[in-house]
Design a protein around this motif. Structure first.
Motif, short mmCIF file in Angstrom:
data_model
loop_
_atom_site.label_atom_id
_atom_site.label_comp_id
_atom_site.label_asym_id
_atom_site.label_seq_id
_atom_site.Cartn_x
_atom_site.Cartn_y
_atom_site.Cartn_z
N GLY A 250 37.79 63.52 -44.15
CA GLY A 250 38.60 64.39 -45.01
C GLY A 250 37.74 65.35 -45.80
N ARG A 251 36.57 64.87 -46.20
CA ARG A 251 35.69 65.71 -47.00
C ARG A 251 35.08 66.83 -46.16
NH1 ARG A 251 31.88 63.85 -51.94
NH2 ARG A 251 31.48 65.96 -52.58
N THR A 253 36.68 68.29 -43.45
CA THR A 253 37.67 69.04 -42.67
C THR A 253 37.84 70.46 -43.21
OG1 THR A 253 39.95 69.10 -41.96
CG2 THR A 253 39.52 68.09 -44.06
N LEU A 255 40.87 71.66 -43.48
CA LEU A 255 42.18 71.66 -44.13
C LEU A 255 41.98 71.56 -45.64
CD1 LEU A 255 43.81 69.08 -41.71
CD2 LEU A 255 43.97 71.56 -41.58
N VAL A 258 43.64 68.53 -47.77
CA VAL A 258 43.04 67.24 -47.43
C VAL A 258 41.63 67.15 -48.00
CG1 VAL A 258 42.32 65.75 -45.53
CG2 VAL A 258 44.43 67.05 -45.33
N ARG A 259 40.88 68.26 -47.86
CA ARG A 259 39.50 68.24 -48.34
C ARG A 259 39.45 68.08 -49.86
NH1 ARG A 259 37.48 73.01 -46.42
NH2 ARG A 259 37.65 74.07 -48.41
N VAL A 261 41.71 66.79 -51.88
CA VAL A 261 42.13 65.44 -52.29
C VAL A 261 40.99 64.45 -52.03
CG1 VAL A 261 43.70 63.56 -51.74
CG2 VAL A 261 44.59 65.87 -52.01
N SER A 262 40.34 64.56 -50.86
CA SER A 262 39.25 63.63 -50.54
C SER A 262 38.11 63.75 -51.54
CB SER A 262 38.71 63.90 -49.13
OG SER A 262 39.73 63.81 -48.19
#
Lengths: 432, 260
Positions: A250-251, A253, A255, A258-259, A261-262
């Motif tokens: 996620g970190r 990506t 997106l 998502v990034r 939030v991660s």
């Protein structure tokens, strides 16, 4: 310049190397007495080690295993070894052994945690050793539900219907996958949660009324000792690895949400002490739950420990990902593998291999951190040692309990460390 | 460099069917304009060698064809499929276009055979047994079937690059892209890789090859493209390109690489 012409007429036989360079003598010379400074340091250290052991060994071995109280221990030691001798009173371990292992779990039900532990080894085996048949993984997947049911007891329908929740999620996902991808994922996530939180309880009660199969329930407050350390540690370790992988991906990506939030999650968790999270688990978390739900304290602690270690795992794995050459991603892409195939088949096997030492360090740290739960009133071994000292018979006994607890933790942690070294050796195909 | 190689070019046919068409492609890295108004049509069966000084955008151009780099302007059509940002579309093109890299990029945690069967099994959904047969066929073709169960780290550079070629071929691509395939190799190993590529060309594979091996260009290419500052400066058939370059930039480049 002159030299003698020379022709060898007889080849030389091999001679053994001088004693001073090989064998024990050679080793000692090279490693311990390699020059005056080293020789002096060797002698000093030998003296220090001798001093330590000359005090420690008599304390450990000239000790008492059978006594009713600390006072009795001291009497026996005085009689047997003289008044000047200070010996360990292992009697406390002998007398409170079952308590240190099981806490206040009902003694007639000890077979349940024992069976769970043996089944756990069976469930872990195919995950730890890839040469075992892959079909054993089915049992590994079912074990969490079986193990939780064995430990906490209650209706057999509880674990079955929790499992059914995954079935519901999967069914919703496949049904909607053709309609809309995002809708399918949302339904696959939300429906099971709704099922677990709201619908499951009455269904369990209903089914249990019709077919009353079950084990005698054991409350979380009766859990304790090493059992609780292993339950929290092993569960949090197994859950935090997949979560950590997702956070690491996620970190990285593209997106944005998502990034963000991660990164936010990882940085928040890493910025907060575990103790704070445990206090949140024990006191605050219930405020955020729907009214009426009573969330088990041990489950809450497991969730917090999982989130905590997942954030660290994510960063360790990010290091592994960063160490992979960009060409590996490009080669996977150029062969037409999609994102998840590339991650699963090419990127993760290599990134995880690089990250093994860090991952295992995090796991070991997590396992040792389970002793912090004593602060929020769970009777893990450390919590129990306080409880045992509260008994007037064992007032003032510290060293023996801590030494024993430390010894058991060492066995667990050292095994993890050895396993990680085995795994690294096995996966070392790089030959670089 | 001898001129005799020019005449040994085998009789390879080029069809009228378009394999790749690039129209008005522009690409920027931030504000830096790396590719400028690239127009290129590649016909099926063509062997195109792309050369130019470093930083001229030749690698970037062929990496745009299978979307390893994204372009901001222009239209790329590969085998009838227009390249868009749709992932399925990109994966489809990538599975039809093989690529070999300067640093081979074999998967070090998998054996040679697994390297070759992975994509056919997971992307093409070919049964494992069939994928292994195909892999062994192509490994024989690149002359290293006996290394199938070794790991990439146990092979020499030349062998690794030949495995990389076999790995691409296992996907049965219609087009092969080579990004400086011999630049990271010892001089002794360049020949074995070039021989494999020549063999491939003789079988009619459509090839785009970024390379400085001018002997290879003269032997197999039907077209040589010279790039500088993100633009196609000159393209011609090899004989004319080497013997009679038109642009001053090309003349300078050729004199520098052929001058010793």
């Amino acid at each position: 310049m002159e030299f003698q012409p020379f022709v060898r007429t007889r080849m030389l036989d091999a001679k053994p190397a001088p004693v001073t360079s090989v064998g024990p003598a050679g080793w000692i010379r090279r490693n311990l007495f390699d020059g005056p400074l080293n020789a002096a340091m060797t002698l000093v250290m030998a003296f220090v080690i001798f001093l330590l052991l000359s005090h420690l060994l008599p304390w450990v071995f000239l000790s008492v295993w059978h006594a009713e109280s600390l006072a009795e221990c001291r009497e026996i030691i005085d009689q047997r070894y003289g008044t000047g001798h200070s010996g360990a009173c292992w009697a406390v371990i002998h007398e409170r052994f079952f308590q240190l292992v099981y806490g206040f779990y009902p003694p007639e039900l000890y077979w349940r945690p024992n069976l769970t532990f043996i089944l756990m080894l069976g469930a872990l085996a195919p995950i730890l050793f890839t040469q075992l048949p892959r079909k054993m993984m089915v049992f590994s997947a079912l074990f969490p539900f079986l193990g939780a049911w064995l430990l906490w007891g209650g209706s057999v329908w509880q674990p079955v219907l929790v499992l059914a929740g995954f079935g519901i999620g999967f069914a919703a996902w496949t049904a909607l996958a053709k309609v809309n991808g995002i809708l399918a994922i949302a339904a696959g996530l939300i429906l099971p949660v709704l099922w677990w939180v709201f619908a499951m309880e009455p269904v369990v009660n209903g089914l249990h009324a019709v077919i009353p199969l079950g084990l005698e329930p054991v409350d979380s407050t009766q859990f304790g000792g090493f059992m609780v350390s292993v339950v929290i540690g092993v569960t949090a370790i197994t859950l935090s690895l997949p979560l950590g992988i997702m956070l690491a991906l996620g970190r990285q990506t593209d997106l944005f949400i998502v990034r963000t939030v991660s990164i936010g999650f990882i940085e928040f968790i890493r910025g907060v002490p575990l103790i704070t999270l445990l206090f949140v688990a024990s006191t605050l978390l219930n405020y955020f739950m729907p009214p009426g739900t009573n969330f088990d304290l041990i489950v809450r602690v497991i969730i917090m420990a999982t989130l905590f270690s997942a954030a660290y795992i994510a960063e360790v794995i990010r290091g592994g990902l960063a160490a992979l050459p960009k060409g590996q991603y490009e080669a996977a892409d150029s062969l037409g593998l999609d994102y998840w195939q590339a991650q699963r088949l090419i990127i993760m096997p290599q990134a995880l291999k690089i990250a093994i030492p860090g991952i295992v360090s995090t796991f070991i740290g997590l396992f040792k951190d389970t002793t912090l739960v004593s602060i929020i009133g769970i009777l893990d071994p450390i919590g129990l040692s306080n409880a045992i000292r509260a008994d007037s018979a064992w007032q003032g006994i510290y060293w023996e309990l801590f030494a024993f607890i430390g010894f058991v933790f060492f066995i667990f942690c050292f095994s993890m460390s050895r396993y990680s070294m085995y795994l690294e050796r096995k996966l070392n195909t790089g030959h670089r | 460099m001898t001129d005799t190689a020019v005449n040994t070019a085998p009789a390879m046919t080029v069809s009228d069917e378009v394999a790749i068409s690039i129209q008005g492609m522009n690409k920027w890295y931030g504000q830096f304009h790396v590719l400028r108004d690239i127009d290129l049509t590649v016909y099926r069966g063509e062997r195109i060698v792309i050369c130019g000084p470093s930083g001229s955008g030749k690698s970037t151009m062929i990496r745009c064809i299978n979307a390893l780099e994204e372009h901001q302007e222009g239209k790329i059509t590969v085998d009838g499929t227009v390249l868009s940002s749709d992932l399925k579309n990109i994966d489809k093109i990538r599975s039809e276009v093989g690529m070999c890299f300067q640093h081979f990029n074999l998967f070090p945690h998998l054996t040679i055979l697994e390297n070759c069967t992975l994509a056919p099994i997971w992307v093409r959904k070919i049964p494992k047994k069939e994928a292994i047969e195909t892999a062994m066929h192509f490994l024989e073709k690149v002359k290293i079937p006996d290394q199938a169960n070794k790991y990439p780290g146990q092979l020499s550079g030349g062998q690794q690059q030949r495995v990389a070629i076999a790995r691409s071929l296992c996907m049965r691509p219609k087009i092969m892209l080579f990004d400086e395939p011999t630049s990271a190799l010892d001089p002794e190993m360049i020949k074995e890789v070039l021989d494999t590529m020549i063999q491939l060309a003789e079988e009619g594979m459509t090839m785009l090859c970024v390379t400085h091996e001018m002997g290879f260009a003269q032997a197999v290419a039907n077209r040589v493209i010279f790039m500088d500052q993100g633009q196609i400066v000159e393209q011609n058939e090899p004989k004319a390109f080497f013997n009679n370059p038109q642009s001053e930039r090309t003349k300078l480049f050729l004199s520098q690489i052929l001058g010793h």
